[in-house]
Every structure is written in C-alpha cells, then in structure tokens.
Scaffold this motif. Structure first.
Motif, PDB file in Angstrom:
ATOM      1  N   ARG A  10      42.647  43.013  55.480  1.00 25.33           N
ATOM      2  CA  ARG A  10      41.513  42.518  54.693  1.00 25.33           C
ATOM      3  C   ARG A  10      41.898  41.213  54.008  1.00 25.33           C
ATOM      4  NH1 ARG A  10      38.767  45.746  49.552  1.00 25.33           N
ATOM      5  NH2 ARG A  10      37.282  44.109  48.956  1.00 25.33           N
ATOM      6  N   TRP A  11      41.009  40.228  54.109  1.00 22.27           N
ATOM      7  CA  TRP A  11      41.259  38.941  53.467  1.00 22.27           C
ATOM      8  C   TRP A  11      40.917  39.021  51.985  1.00 22.27           C
ATOM      9  CZ3 TRP A  11      43.858  35.036  55.562  1.00 22.27           C
ATOM     10  CH2 TRP A  11      43.971  34.985  56.955  1.00 22.27           C
ATOM     11  N   THR A  12      41.772  38.448  51.168  1.00 21.52           N
ATOM     12  CA  THR A  12      41.540  38.421  49.726  1.00 21.52           C
ATOM     13  C   THR A  12      42.211  37.194  49.137  1.00 21.52           C
ATOM     14  OG1 THR A  12      41.706  39.709  47.673  1.00 21.52           O
ATOM     15  CG2 THR A  12      43.582  39.786  49.160  1.00 21.52           C
TER      16      THR A  12
ATOM     17  N   ALA B  52      42.621  36.949  42.679  1.00 19.57           N
ATOM     18  CA  ALA B  52      41.969  35.757  42.132  1.00 19.57           C
ATOM     19  C   ALA B  52      40.476  35.757  42.432  1.00 19.57           C
ATOM     20  CB  ALA B  52      42.611  34.498  42.719  1.00 19.57           C
ATOM     21  N   ASP B  53      39.978  36.764  43.183  1.00 20.49           N
ATOM     22  CA  ASP B  53      38.572  36.795  43.576  1.00 20.49           C
ATOM     23  C   ASP B  53      37.730  37.666  42.652  1.00 20.49           C
ATOM     24  OD1 ASP B  53      39.737  39.157  44.314  1.00 20.49           O
ATOM     25  OD2 ASP B  53      38.931  39.202  46.343  1.00 20.49           O
ATOM     26  N   VAL B  54      38.265  38.035  41.508  1.00 18.44           N
ATOM     27  CA  VAL B  54      37.532  38.783  40.497  1.00 18.44           C
ATOM     28  C   VAL B  54      37.165  37.825  39.373  1.00 18.44           C
ATOM     29  CG1 VAL B  54      37.620  40.681  38.844  1.00 18.44           C
ATOM     30  CG2 VAL B  54      38.756  40.909  41.065  1.00 18.44           C
ATOM     31  N   ARG B  55      35.958  37.927  38.886  1.00 19.09           N
ATOM     32  CA  ARG B  55      35.497  37.003  37.844  1.00 19.09           C
ATOM     33  C   ARG B  55      36.394  37.086  36.610  1.00 19.09           C
ATOM     34  NH1 ARG B  55      29.317  36.792  35.400  1.00 19.09           N
ATOM     35  NH2 ARG B  55      29.447  34.652  34.565  1.00 19.09           N
ATOM     36  N   PHE B  56      36.741  35.916  36.076  1.00 20.32           N
ATOM     37  CA  PHE B  56      37.615  35.809  34.913  1.00 20.32           C
ATOM     38  C   PHE B  56      38.947  36.550  35.133  1.00 20.32           C
ATOM     39  CE2 PHE B  56      33.257  35.875  32.962  1.00 20.32           C
ATOM     40  CZ  PHE B  56      33.180  34.502  32.747  1.00 20.32           C
ATOM     41  N   SER B  57      39.466  36.474  36.354  1.00 22.02           N
ATOM     42  CA  SER B  57      40.660  37.254  36.687  1.00 22.02           C
ATOM     43  C   SER B  57      41.860  36.866  35.833  1.00 22.02           C
ATOM     44  CB  SER B  57      40.992  37.090  38.174  1.00 22.02           C
ATOM     45  OG  SER B  57      41.259  35.734  38.480  1.00 22.02           O
TER      46      SER B  57
END
Length: 490
Positions: A368-370, A407-412
């Motif tokens: 899975r790409w993240t 890093a793909d979560v808001r305000f990570s």
C-alpha cells in the motif's frame, strides 16, 4: 524548642532551596560527568519542572490554606520574609522529593545521597514555621509521583546490556592469537589511536590501521584472506559504522566478532556489554560469546527492471538501525544534543526541528502506498513499544522493529508532537509500529538509506531482513555487577 545549631542549619537549608536553586546547583555538578550522573541531572530537572508547576500553579490556587503563625515563633527559628501564598502543598517538599526520586531512578547510589538532603529541606519548612506537616507530606507525595511519571516519557533502562543467547563454541584467543583486528582512528576522539593499546593488550593479534582511502570491509577481508588458516576471529575497534563493516565480513566468513568500543556513543558495544578494551580482552581469553543478529538490506532493482536480470543489486548490513526519510537527521541532532540534555529531551527537541524542515516521502509498504515523514527499521525489537525507540532488550530475536510516522494525516506533525509530549505516541493515528521477519519497501523517488547513523545508499527498492545465522560476539557469561546497575546477562 530551645535554640540550637539545628535552627541555623534548617534556616540555611530552607533558604538555599528557594526557587529550587539548591537542586539546580547539584544538577549542574552531576551534569559535569557523563553517564548515569548526567542522565540523573536531566531527569531531576524535568521532575522539578513538573512538580513545581503542579504544586505552585495548580494545587495552591485550587486548595488555599492559611500558613502557620510563624510570627509566634522565636526569631532564632524563623526566616526572613516568610511566604504568604497558600500553605498547601509545600512547593519546597515537592521539588525536593521530585529531584531525589528522579536521581534515584537513574542512579540508586546517588539517590541514597540525595534522600537525606531532600528530607532535610522538607522538614525545614515545618521547623521554620511556614508549613504544616500535612503540607510537607502532600508536597512530597506530589513530587515523588511526578518523578515516577517521567518514566512514561523517558523510560528507565535498568541494565545497559541486552539479553543474548550464550555460546560456548567460539575459540579461545590467548593474547589475541588467531585474531585479525582493524582499528579506525577516525572514530570517536580524533587524537586517540587505539591501535597501540591493542598491540600491547593483544600482542599475538594482527592489528590493522584503517586506510582512509580504502573501504574498511575490503581491507579487513583481504587481511583475513591472506591468513586464511590462521584466522579464528575478526575484531574491530571503532564506532557503530566501523563495527557494522566488520560484522559484514564476520557474517560472510562465519567467524566470531570481537568489539572494542572506540567511537563516540558506541551503541552496539553497550548493548553487547563491552565497555572498554579490557572487557573485550577478557572475553577473548575466556572463549565466551553471545549470539547477535545481523540485519541485512537487499538493494533491489526498480520494479520495471528486467525480471530475468539480477534480483539483488547490492547487499548492505546493519547492526543497530536503518532508516529512510528524515530519521537520519533526527538521530544526528539527537546525538548532538544528547550529552547535554539527555536522550529523551534531545529526541523531543530534534523531532520538532526535523519535522519542521522535513519533506514527506512516498513509499509502498505492505503493498500500500502511503506518505511518511520517516521509516525506522531496528535490528531487533526496541523498547519501549509505542514510544521513542530507546534500547534493545534482546540481541537475537530474529525480528525487525519497523516504525513509521505518517504524513498523509491532517496536521500529522502537530499531532505527533502533541502525542509525544502527552506520552501517548503509541495511540496516535500518525504512528505505526510492527515486528516482522522481513520487509520490502518501494519509493516513488529513489531515497537515501542510512544505516547505523551513516548515509550509505540511494535507491528505489529495499528489502530488510535478518541474517539466517547470528554472529557470535565475544562477551563474558558470568553475572557480575560493575558500575551503575550493569549486570552481564548471559
């Protein structure tokens, strides 16, 4: 109470502890020495900050209480300018208990020295008439609780050595006979060359001085090849990067490894339980070793490469950690600040700085790409779980410790820093961790790979795994206590 020298002593102690100046002075003295003493000072200051804030800023305003009538005491027993704030709880007692408890967590022997002084400060507040006894007891409870709570953010390591399976099949190397050992004078102190001491301590060993214009593993491999029938072990004196190069040779040639710590931090040698040259000499003479896993990294061709071509382009080894993304910068800053602040405060500060500067890295993990800020791979499970990786409890688990920060979560970034400060990183959506035997990672853009603190590669696909056979590393088996709670665990 009739006048006595105790009055002068209690007034002096009580005044010296105003604004925790006494503890700051002791912390500065402890911090002048490296090791447990410096960590004790850092934890003590952290505990004082928490205890003082809790007692003075939180509990005093919420639980106001009138102080004793100090004016009714004789002048020889009272202090000048007695405080007028709420009596409950005692801030002096809270800070004293916090500092003494925190120091004891890192060094029980230093804690025994601090305890009478902390008790004197606490009692002095009753003696000079500015606190009730219950104020002091409550303050001490607050301080002790805060100091113990620091373990949630900054775990206490009771022993430096990691567990490992003992081996009795390695050869004895009396006076270094059968040992080829390479010394890297560029590791650690640039003014110190351990080669001369090695020649004295191991007169029958072949001691090589690392050639700066030649790969160390190549130089060591060639020296072993020249003495094929004579060589029974490979040795190295240097830091973690140097040890990793020697470990790769030892793994290929199925020879045991001798480690002499000569770097700046010597993480691997400390995990193994070798603190100086003499301990390595003793272990080789006794012919005792433990099994240690060797981490391997296969540098793979790009996904679109010819499937009939070579499947592994290069092989890398690591003994401690490997990482992608901004983690190498984080480690570099942490190690720079760690001698001054301690590991956890240095890590927290480095994380804030690195996350502010970092650029996300696109990787494919588990198919899975993240997007991540960094990927950490430990050679063996690190402790504690769900927090900052601090140390390895075991050297031969056969597993990799994989952690990454999304890093793909808001305000990570803000969420990661907040979770770290609250001691809840393991429960955050931005933090992931697992233990696996093998891991393959692909990047959209070739990324820099760092192993054991050094950037070594740039590629688009990597496979991380543990070598099938562990490397024997010389270490004495017997349980013994030396220094600060340092048992050798066989």
């Amino acid at each position: 109470m009739p006048p006595s020298p105790l009055d002068t002593a209690m007034k002096s102690v009580s005044t010296a502890a105003n604004h925790s100046l006494l503890w700051f002075a002791i912390a500065a003295l402890l911090a002048s020495r490296r090791g447990a003493s410096r960590k004790a000072a850092a934890r003590g200051l952290l505990a004082i900050a928490g205890a003082s804030g809790t007692a003075n800023a939180l509990l005093k305003p919420v639980l106001p209480r009138r102080r004793p009538a100090a004016a009714e005491l004789p002048a020889y027993q009272t202090i000048d300018n007695p405080p007028t704030s709420s009596s409950f709880p005692s801030g002096h007692a809270a800070s004293a208990a916090a500092f003494a408890t925190a120091v004891a967590l890192e060094s029980p022997r230093l804690g025994l020295v601090m305890a009478p002084l902390a008790a004197s400060v606490a009692y002095s507040r009753v003696h000079v008439g500015v606190h009730w006894g219950s104020d002091v007891l409550a303050g001490a409870a607050v301080g002790t609780g805060v100091a113990l709570a620091t373990r949630r953010w900054w775990p206490v390591r009771s022993t430096d050595e990691a567990r490992a399976r003992p081996l009795d099949t390695v050869p004895e190397l009396p006076r270094g006979e059968g040992l080829v050992i390479v010394s890297n004078q560029r590791s650690g102190d640039q003014e110190y060359d351990p080669a001369n001491e090695l020649e004295t301590a191991l007169p029958k060993a072949v001691v090589l001085r690392a050639d700066p214009d030649r790969d160390l593993d190549e130089q060591l491999d060639a020296a072993v090849a020249e003495r094929e029938d004579w060589v029974r072990a490979i040795g190295v004196a240097g830091g973690d990067g140097t040890v990793a190069a020697a470990a790769a040779v030892a793994g290929r040639r199925r020879l045991p490894l001798v480690v002499v710590p000569a770097g700046t931090l010597n993480h691997f040698a400390r995990d193994v339980g070798i603190y100086d040259m003499q301990e390595a000499v003793d272990a080789t003479g006794a012919g005792e070793a433990v099994a240690v896993d060797l981490g391997l990294i296969d540098v793979l061709p790009d996904a679109g490469a010819d499937p009939d071509g070579e499947q592994i382009e290069r092989l890398r080894c690591f003994i401690n950690t490997a990482s992608l993304g901004s983690y190498p910068d984080l480690v570099r800053l942490r190690e720079k600040w760690q001698p001054r602040w301690g590991k956890w405060p240095a890590f927290a500060a480095a994380l804030v700085v690195v996350l502010h500067r970092a650029e996300p890295v696109e990787i494919r993990i588990d198919g899975r790409w993240t997007s991540v800020w960094f990927l950490f791979v430990g050679n063996g499970p690190y402790h504690p779980r769900g927090a900052v990786p601090a140390w390895r409890p075991s050297l031969d688990s056969g597993l990799l410790d994989v952690r990454w920060l999304r890093a793909d979560v808001r305000f990570s970034r803000l969420r990661a820093i907040a979770a770290l400060l609250l001691g809840a990183l393991g429960h955050s959506r931005v933090y992931h961790q697992r233990e696996v035997a093998e891991l393959e990672v692909e990047l959209t853009v070739p990324g820099m790979l760092a192993t054991d603190g050094e950037v070594v590669e740039e590629a688009g696909r990597y496979r991380f795994r543990v070598a099938k056979d562990a490397i024997p590393v010389y270490r004495r088996h017997e349980d013994r206590w030396t220094g600060r709670d340092r048992p050798f665990v066989g």
